[in-house]
Scaffold this motif. Structure first.
Motif, mmCIF file in Angstrom:
data_model
loop_
_atom_site.group_PDB
_atom_site.id
_atom_site.type_symbol
_atom_site.label_atom_id
_atom_site.label_comp_id
_atom_site.label_asym_id
_atom_site.label_seq_id
_atom_site.Cartn_x
_atom_site.Cartn_y
_atom_site.Cartn_z
ATOM 1 N N PHE A 166 1.142 31.504 -47.222
ATOM 2 C CA PHE A 166 1.046 32.988 -46.600
ATOM 3 C C PHE A 166 -0.392 32.784 -45.610
ATOM 4 C CE2 PHE A 166 0.566 32.395 -51.705
ATOM 5 C CZ PHE A 166 1.300 33.389 -51.813
ATOM 6 N N VAL A 201 -3.374 41.299 -50.403
ATOM 7 C CA VAL A 201 -4.332 40.701 -50.957
ATOM 8 C C VAL A 201 -5.810 40.175 -50.926
ATOM 9 C CG1 VAL A 201 -2.643 38.798 -51.094
ATOM 10 C CG2 VAL A 201 -3.938 39.789 -53.549
ATOM 11 N N LEU A 261 -5.250 36.791 -55.358
ATOM 12 C CA LEU A 261 -4.228 36.045 -55.548
ATOM 13 C C LEU A 261 -4.033 35.078 -56.375
ATOM 14 C CD1 LEU A 261 -1.710 35.871 -52.401
ATOM 15 C CD2 LEU A 261 -3.171 33.360 -53.096
ATOM 16 N N HIS A 301 4.287 45.653 -47.555
ATOM 17 C CA HIS A 301 3.673 44.763 -47.329
ATOM 18 C C HIS A 301 2.366 44.731 -47.973
ATOM 19 C CE1 HIS A 301 5.104 43.895 -42.851
ATOM 20 N NE2 HIS A 301 4.684 42.511 -43.836
ATOM 21 N N PHE A 302 1.971 43.932 -48.620
ATOM 22 C CA PHE A 302 0.599 43.159 -49.730
ATOM 23 C C PHE A 302 -0.622 42.712 -48.569
ATOM 24 C CE2 PHE A 302 4.754 43.111 -52.316
ATOM 25 C CZ PHE A 302 4.314 43.957 -52.887
ATOM 26 N N THR A 348 3.474 39.154 -48.190
ATOM 27 C CA THR A 348 1.427 39.191 -48.607
ATOM 28 C C THR A 348 1.056 38.350 -47.718
ATOM 29 O OG1 THR A 348 2.339 38.311 -50.853
ATOM 30 C CG2 THR A 348 0.252 37.511 -50.066
ATOM 31 N N PHE A 398 2.406 36.707 -55.998
ATOM 32 C CA PHE A 398 3.058 36.142 -55.272
ATOM 33 C C PHE A 398 3.626 35.786 -53.750
ATOM 34 C CE2 PHE A 398 -1.220 39.214 -55.940
ATOM 35 C CZ PHE A 398 -1.196 40.186 -55.433
ATOM 36 N N ARG A 435 6.608 36.744 -53.385
ATOM 37 C CA ARG A 435 6.528 37.920 -52.096
ATOM 38 C C ARG A 435 5.655 37.008 -50.661
ATOM 39 N NH1 ARG A 435 5.566 39.165 -57.738
ATOM 40 N NH2 ARG A 435 7.051 41.245 -58.175
#
Length: 192
Positions: free
Chosen positions: A84, A49, A54, A46-47, A68, A61, A64
């Motif tokens: 997200f 952010v 972002l 996981h990110f 994220t 992102f 991903r």
């Protein structure tokens, strides 16, 4: 796990919470996407952010999005980005811990669940039944006086139990005790 955020205090606090929720996971921090790109991106599940980062590098992102989680300062869910999952870092500590536990338990809205933490059976067996009762009430947000009244014990006894719990588990904050109680099945996340 990777935290991409230039705010050192946010990084330190989030790292501590993540390592408490998932002690088997390594948490790396980056001040920018450029720093993140220099590493091996595939190693991160996981990110986490910061929203400003972002927005600066949204295409990176979006590729991903399932991995994220955007760190925002807005409590208003309508202001969150629909692609997200968003986590409000200005929420009260108890709500932030609950949000992280919900992420771990249910995934983050895109069907990708965070890695589970193994239960700590050795530490669990260290607590007496009364200490477990006190731990559960601490996790539910009760103060020492309320715990004493609920369990019909003295305030001094509650303080002694809390001191013993902290010493046995090596966890000092209410947040980490709450996380421990939920992750070990002493308290249901819906009751905190």
């Amino acid at each position: 796990m990777a935290i991409v955020c230039a705010n050192s205090l946010t990084v330190m606090g989030l790292r501590q919470l993540l390592q408490t929720v998932m002690p088997v996971m390594e948490v790396d921090a980056f001040a920018s996407v450029e720093e993140l790109r220099e590493g091996q991106l595939d190693q991160y599940v996981h990110f986490f952010v910061d929203i400003s980062i972002l927005l600066t590098d949204r295409p990176f992102f979006l590729e991903r999005a399932r991995r994220t989680i955007v760190l925002t300062t807005s409590i208003d869910h309508a202001a969150h980005l629909p692609e997200f999952h968003c986590l409000c870092v200005t929420e009260p500590e108890k709500q932030l811990v609950r949000s992280l536990l919900m992420l771990q338990r249910h995934g983050h809205g895109h069907g990708h669940q965070m890695a589970a933490m193994p239960q700590m059976a050795k530490k669990r067996s260290l607590l007496s039944p009364r200490e477990i009762e006190v731990l559960c009430l601490v996790a539910k947000g009760l103060i020492n006086k309320e715990i004493a009244d609920r369990l019909n014990i003295s305030l001094t006894t509650v303080i002694t139990h809390r001191k013993n719990i902290v010493e046995k588990l090596g966890l000092r904050s209410v947040s980490s005790l709450t996380i421990y109680a939920v992750m070990n099945g002493f308290v249901d996340i819906d009751s905190i």
